[in-house]
Design a protein around this motif. Structure first.
Motif, PDB file in Angstrom:
ATOM      1  N   PRO A 214       0.816  -1.231   0.000  1.00 20.97           N
ATOM      2  CA  PRO A 214       0.000   0.000   0.000  1.00 20.97           C
ATOM      3  C   PRO A 214       0.839   1.266   0.000  1.00 20.97           C
ATOM      4  N   GLN A 215       1.952   1.266   0.734  1.00 22.58           N
ATOM      5  CA  GLN A 215       2.802   2.459   0.758  1.00 22.58           C
ATOM      6  C   GLN A 215       3.381   2.740  -0.625  1.00 22.58           C
ATOM      7  N   ASP A 216       3.795   1.700  -1.341  1.00 25.11           N
ATOM      8  CA  ASP A 216       4.322   1.901  -2.688  1.00 25.11           C
ATOM      9  C   ASP A 216       3.236   2.408  -3.636  1.00 25.11           C
ATOM     10  N   PHE A 217       2.017   1.880  -3.472  1.00 26.55           N
ATOM     11  CA  PHE A 217       0.909   2.345  -4.314  1.00 26.55           C
ATOM     12  C   PHE A 217       0.621   3.820  -4.055  1.00 26.55           C
ATOM     13  N   PHE A 218       0.554   4.206  -2.769  1.00 23.15           N
ATOM     14  CA  PHE A 218       0.272   5.610  -2.453  1.00 23.15           C
ATOM     15  C   PHE A 218       1.429   6.516  -2.859  1.00 23.15           C
ATOM     16  N   VAL A 240      -7.086   9.955 -11.065  1.00 23.95           N
ATOM     17  CA  VAL A 240      -5.714   9.710 -10.609  1.00 23.95           C
ATOM     18  C   VAL A 240      -5.598   8.296 -10.042  1.00 23.95           C
ATOM     19  N   TRP A 241      -6.599   7.892  -9.275  1.00 19.60           N
ATOM     20  CA  TRP A 241      -6.609   6.548  -8.691  1.00 19.60           C
ATOM     21  C   TRP A 241      -6.572   5.481  -9.789  1.00 19.60           C
ATOM     22  N   ARG A 242      -7.379   5.676 -10.828  1.00 18.18           N
ATOM     23  CA  ARG A 242      -7.423   4.699 -11.926  1.00 18.18           C
ATOM     24  C   ARG A 242      -6.088   4.661 -12.676  1.00 18.18           C
ATOM     25  N   GLU A 243      -5.490   5.826 -12.889  1.00 25.38           N
ATOM     26  CA  GLU A 243      -4.203   5.850 -13.578  1.00 25.38           C
ATOM     27  C   GLU A 243      -3.137   5.132 -12.759  1.00 25.38           C
ATOM     28  N   ALA A 244      -3.151   5.339 -11.437  1.00 25.75           N
ATOM     29  CA  ALA A 244      -2.195   4.655 -10.575  1.00 25.75           C
ATOM     30  C   ALA A 244      -2.409   3.149 -10.623  1.00 25.75           C
ATOM     31  N   ASP A 245      -3.666   2.735 -10.634  1.00 22.74           N
ATOM     32  CA  ASP A 245      -3.990   1.311 -10.714  1.00 22.74           C
ATOM     33  C   ASP A 245      -3.429   0.708 -12.003  1.00 22.74           C
ATOM     34  N   LEU A 246      -3.544   1.426 -13.109  1.00 18.27           N
ATOM     35  CA  LEU A 246      -3.058   0.936 -14.400  1.00 18.27           C
ATOM     36  C   LEU A 246      -1.531   0.923 -14.466  1.00 18.27           C
ATOM     37  N   ARG A 247      -0.891   1.907 -13.840  1.00 22.77           N
ATOM     38  CA  ARG A 247       0.563   2.039 -13.958  1.00 22.77           C
ATOM     39  C   ARG A 247       1.326   1.267 -12.888  1.00 22.77           C
ATOM     40  N   PHE A 248       0.675   0.875 -11.823  1.00 21.10           N
ATOM     41  CA  PHE A 248       1.375   0.191 -10.725  1.00 21.10           C
ATOM     42  C   PHE A 248       1.855  -1.186 -11.194  1.00 21.10           C
ATOM     43  N   ASP A 249       3.014  -1.594 -10.730  1.00 22.82           N
ATOM     44  CA  ASP A 249       3.626  -2.859 -11.151  1.00 22.82           C
ATOM     45  C   ASP A 249       3.066  -4.010 -10.315  1.00 22.82           C
ATOM     46  N   TRP A 250       1.809  -4.346 -10.557  1.00 25.55           N
ATOM     47  CA  TRP A 250       1.160  -5.409  -9.796  1.00 25.55           C
ATOM     48  C   TRP A 250       1.851  -6.751 -10.015  1.00 25.55           C
ATOM     49  N   GLU A 251       2.306  -7.028 -11.234  1.00 22.94           N
ATOM     50  CA  GLU A 251       2.908  -8.324 -11.536  1.00 22.94           C
ATOM     51  C   GLU A 251       4.165  -8.554 -10.711  1.00 22.94           C
ATOM     52  N   ARG A 252       4.942  -7.509 -10.516  1.00 26.67           N
ATOM     53  CA  ARG A 252       6.157  -7.640  -9.695  1.00 26.67           C
ATOM     54  C   ARG A 252       5.811  -8.067  -8.287  1.00 26.67           C
ATOM     55  N   TRP A 253       4.790  -7.426  -7.713  1.00 23.36           N
ATOM     56  CA  TRP A 253       4.410  -7.752  -6.343  1.00 23.36           C
ATOM     57  C   TRP A 253       3.765  -9.129  -6.258  1.00 23.36           C
ATOM     58  N   GLU A 254       2.941  -9.466  -7.219  1.00 23.47           N
ATOM     59  CA  GLU A 254       2.247 -10.749  -7.162  1.00 23.47           C
ATOM     60  C   GLU A 254       3.176 -11.923  -7.401  1.00 23.47           C
ATOM     61  N   SER A 255       4.390 -11.641  -7.911  1.00 21.19           N
ATOM     62  CA  SER A 255       5.399 -12.690  -8.021  1.00 21.19           C
ATOM     63  C   SER A 255       6.187 -12.843  -6.733  1.00 21.19           C
ATOM     64  N   GLY A 256       5.867 -12.003  -5.732  1.00 21.16           N
ATOM     65  CA  GLY A 256       6.544 -12.090  -4.443  1.00 21.16           C
ATOM     66  C   GLY A 256       7.835 -11.331  -4.381  1.00 21.16           C
ATOM     67  N   ALA A 257       8.068 -10.393  -5.296  1.00 21.18           N
ATOM     68  CA  ALA A 257       9.317  -9.642  -5.320  1.00 21.18           C
ATOM     69  C   ALA A 257       9.441  -8.758  -4.093  1.00 21.18           C
ATOM     70  N   PRO A 258      10.645  -8.680  -3.500  1.00 19.39           N
ATOM     71  CA  PRO A 258      10.846  -7.806  -2.339  1.00 19.39           C
ATOM     72  C   PRO A 258      10.608  -6.351  -2.706  1.00 19.39           C
ATOM     73  N   GLY A 259      10.205  -5.588  -1.713  1.00 17.30           N
ATOM     74  CA  GLY A 259       9.968  -4.164  -1.948  1.00 17.30           C
ATOM     75  C   GLY A 259      10.193  -3.380  -0.676  1.00 17.30           C
ATOM     76  N   SER A 260       9.514  -2.251  -0.520  1.00 16.03           N
ATOM     77  CA  SER A 260       9.707  -1.394   0.642  1.00 16.03           C
ATOM     78  C   SER A 260       9.259  -2.099   1.904  1.00 16.03           C
ATOM     79  N   ARG A 261       9.972  -1.832   2.986  1.00 17.91           N
ATOM     80  CA  ARG A 261       9.648  -2.427   4.262  1.00 17.91           C
ATOM     81  C   ARG A 261       9.441  -1.341   5.290  1.00 17.91           C
ATOM     82  N   GLY A 262       8.820  -1.703   6.404  1.00 18.64           N
ATOM     83  CA  GLY A 262       8.949  -0.859   7.577  1.00 18.64           C
ATOM     84  C   GLY A 262       7.749  -0.074   8.004  1.00 18.64           C
ATOM     85  N   GLY A 263       6.593  -0.174   7.362  1.00 17.07           N
ATOM     86  CA  GLY A 263       5.408   0.480   7.920  1.00 17.07           C
ATOM     87  C   GLY A 263       5.046   1.755   7.199  1.00 17.07           C
ATOM     88  N   SER A 264       3.814   1.847   6.805  1.00 17.05           N
ATOM     89  CA  SER A 264       3.353   2.995   6.062  1.00 17.05           C
ATOM     90  C   SER A 264       3.145   4.200   6.964  1.00 17.05           C
TER      91      SER A 264
END
Length: 266
Positions: A214-218, A240-264
């Protein structure tokens, strides 16, 4: 002791009833505060239709009336005082805000301010979904982590045990493994994933992989808002919300790729 955010998942009624059955001491978290703000009429009219608040509206529609009334009646913080022990102050974020995260390394000054604001020798907090503990000036601060959507890279249920040793409270952190596929199924079968849209999808991925999706999406939403000169708007426009939804790298996250840590910080 449940330090808030009780109604943010796919089974809000079951969660709150289980806590009631256990005789839990509960407080509201920032997601619960959003429901209260909406129900009390303190939210803007945009909350009624905005994609940003679809998860909150779904939670409100799902909650049974008696549980909603109980949730709204909860305090935003409380003191737990057991006989012959030191009292414990329970907050969600910090003593001054349910949306202000505490962490001894990331926000040391915040922690010092929070401990100074709490007269009790123990402060229990949540919000960041990252387990930690720290003694500062004779006081103990504890974040048990989260029973769901842990954000420390370990996707299980985190909790803490407080034990009175006759002189002071001691904290131990624990982890409970559970079936993550049941979480995915609950999001899908409850309707939360479909009706909650992009934010529900991000919450589910946070549950599955223990990273702050969620933090990366926001963060992407904020960049789009700034690019459009809309950074001062409190409610995110649907386009803006729809554009973010389209541009966000969902596939990267759904493959379990590491990303930001530590609390939004949201």
């Amino acid at each position: 002791i449940a330090a808030g955010d009780l109604a943010g998942g796919p089974q809000p009624n079951e969660t709150i009833r289980l806590l009631q059955e256990q005789g839990a001491w509960m407080i509201r978290g920032n997601t619960d505060e959003n429901i209260l703000r909406y129900v009390s009429g303190r939210a803007t009219a945009l909350w009624q239709t905005s994609l940003q608040w679809a998860v909150m509206r779904w939670s409100l529609a799902e909650l049974e009336k008696d549980l909603l009334d109980m949730l709204l009646s909860l305090p935003d913080q409380r003191v737990v005082a057991l006989q012959e022990t030191d009292p414990i102050r329970v907050v969600h974020g910090s003593p001054r805000s349910s949306s202000e995260g505490l962490h001894p390394e990331r926000f040391p000054e915040r922690l010092e301010i929070a401990l100074a604001a709490a007269p009790e020798p123990v402060l229990v907090c949540g919000h960041t979904h990252v387990p930690w503990q720290r003694r500062v000036g004779g006081k103990l601060a504890v974040n048990p982590g989260s029973a769901a959507a842990s954000l420390n890279g370990v996707p299980w249920a985190h909790y803490a045990l407080l034990t009175w040793d006759g002189r002071r409270w001691q904290a131990e952190h624990h982890t409970a493994v559970y079936d993550l596929d049941q979480i995915r199924q609950a999001y899908e079968k409850s309707g939360l994933l479909e009706e909650g849209g992009a934010l529900a999808r991000a919450y589910l991925l946070a549950n599955l992989y223990a990273y702050d999706v969620p933090q990366d999406f926001f963060a992407l939403v904020r960049r789009l808002m700034i690019a459009r000169g809309l950074e001062d708007m409190q409610t995110i426009p649907d386009e803006v919300w729809r554009e973010a939804d389209l541009r966000f790298d969902w596939e990267r996250w759904e493959s379990g790729a590491p990303g930001s840590r530590g609390g939004s910080e949201l």
